[in-house]
Design a protein around this motif. Structure first.
Motif, PDB file in Angstrom:
ATOM      1  N   ASP A  71       1.502  11.773  -0.712  1.00 27.58           N
ATOM      2  CA  ASP A  71       0.093  12.131  -0.775  1.00 27.58           C
ATOM      3  C   ASP A  71      -0.043  13.518  -1.400  1.00 27.58           C
ATOM      4  OD1 ASP A  71       0.643  14.028   1.234  1.00 27.58           O
ATOM      5  OD2 ASP A  71      -0.268  12.838   2.818  1.00 27.58           O
ATOM      6  N   LYS A  72      -1.277  14.012  -1.516  1.00 23.97           N
ATOM      7  CA  LYS A  72      -1.495  15.289  -2.215  1.00 23.97           C
ATOM      8  C   LYS A  72      -0.894  16.488  -1.484  1.00 23.97           C
ATOM      9  CE  LYS A  72      -6.106  16.192  -0.399  1.00 23.97           C
ATOM     10  NZ  LYS A  72      -7.506  16.382  -0.746  1.00 23.97           N
ATOM     11  N   GLU A  73      -0.613  16.349  -0.185  1.00 32.03           N
ATOM     12  CA  GLU A  73       0.044  17.421   0.571  1.00 32.03           C
ATOM     13  C   GLU A  73       1.558  17.297   0.493  1.00 32.03           C
ATOM     14  OE1 GLU A  73      -2.569  15.654   2.252  1.00 32.03           O
ATOM     15  OE2 GLU A  73      -3.983  17.196   1.618  1.00 32.03           O
ATOM     16  N   GLN A  74       2.041  16.414  -0.350  1.00 33.71           N
ATOM     17  CA  GLN A  74       3.461  16.161  -0.563  1.00 33.71           C
ATOM     18  C   GLN A  74       4.134  15.530   0.649  1.00 33.71           C
ATOM     19  OE1 GLN A  74       5.331  19.713  -2.093  1.00 33.71           O
ATOM     20  NE2 GLN A  74       3.776  19.987  -3.653  1.00 33.71           N
ATOM     21  N   ASN A  75       3.354  14.818   1.464  1.00 35.61           N
ATOM     22  CA  ASN A  75       3.901  14.078   2.595  1.00 35.61           C
ATOM     23  C   ASN A  75       4.353  12.703   2.114  1.00 35.61           C
ATOM     24  OD1 ASN A  75       3.301  16.028   4.665  1.00 35.61           O
ATOM     25  ND2 ASN A  75       1.161  15.449   4.406  1.00 35.61           N
ATOM     26  N   PHE A  76       5.473  12.254   2.631  1.00 35.42           N
ATOM     27  CA  PHE A  76       5.981  10.924   2.324  1.00 35.42           C
ATOM     28  C   PHE A  76       4.992   9.862   2.802  1.00 35.42           C
ATOM     29  CE2 PHE A  76       8.158   7.174   3.961  1.00 35.42           C
ATOM     30  CZ  PHE A  76       8.819   6.727   2.827  1.00 35.42           C
ATOM     31  N   VAL A  77       4.701   8.896   1.943  1.00 31.10           N
ATOM     32  CA  VAL A  77       3.829   7.782   2.314  1.00 31.10           C
ATOM     33  C   VAL A  77       4.639   6.494   2.428  1.00 31.10           C
ATOM     34  CG1 VAL A  77       1.845   6.378   1.630  1.00 31.10           C
ATOM     35  CG2 VAL A  77       1.802   8.852   1.265  1.00 31.10           C
ATOM     36  N   SER A  78       5.387   6.160   1.373  1.00 33.28           N
ATOM     37  CA  SER A  78       6.185   4.937   1.418  1.00 33.28           C
ATOM     38  C   SER A  78       7.266   4.955   0.350  1.00 33.28           C
ATOM     39  CB  SER A  78       5.295   3.702   1.271  1.00 33.28           C
ATOM     40  OG  SER A  78       4.577   3.768   0.060  1.00 33.28           O
ATOM     41  N   PHE A  79       8.185   4.009   0.468  1.00 32.54           N
ATOM     42  CA  PHE A  79       9.324   3.918  -0.442  1.00 32.54           C
ATOM     43  C   PHE A  79       9.518   2.466  -0.869  1.00 32.54           C
ATOM     44  CE2 PHE A  79      13.844   3.440  -1.422  1.00 32.54           C
ATOM     45  CZ  PHE A  79      14.035   4.502  -2.295  1.00 32.54           C
TER      46      PHE A  79
END
Length: 126
Positions: A71-79
């Motif tokens: 996401d825009k905060e550089q948090n992992f969303v998915s792989f």
């Protein structure tokens, strides 16, 4: 350096061994426990199908796409396939501007730090 790592590894009593394969187009993992290895060294566990979307070709496919979504905060969303699916959904709704989708990123891991990739986020989607 390698010898030091080997010496340190030998001093610790591990209960699990794991391997991660990040490939250019596909990634996978496998693991074994000490108990399983003791009874059968070939008792290795790997994921049969990575996603809930039914994108696996057959039950022997043990890898997923080498894609990652932040996401825009550089948090992992998915792989993997899940990242592909989620990003496609975001694009279809024109909601992808606040996300960064990376694929075929393996060689970037060798050439530069991952933080450098994040510096590109406001300008580019890979």
């Amino acid at each position: 350096m390698r010898q030091k790592m080997t010496e340190e590894f030998g001093k610790v009593n591990y209960d699990l061994a794991a391997a991660i394969d990040i490939g250019t187009s596909a990634s996978g993992y496998a693991y074994s426990t000490k108990t399983a290895f003791s009874s059968n060294p070939l008792n290795i566990i790997s994921e049969q199908c990575w996603n809930k979307f039914g994108l696996c070709k057959d039950e022997t496919e043990r890898k997923t796409a080498s894609c990652i979504l932040f996401d825009k905060e550089q948090n992992f969303v998915s792989f993997g396939y899940d990242a592909q699916h989620r990003f496609a959904q975001l694009q279809s709704k024109n909601e992808d501007a606040n996300y960064a989708f990376f694929q075929h990123f393996k060689m970037c891991l060798y050439e530069q730090q991952v933080s450098v990739m994040f510096n590109l986020l406001p300008k580019y989607k890979v």
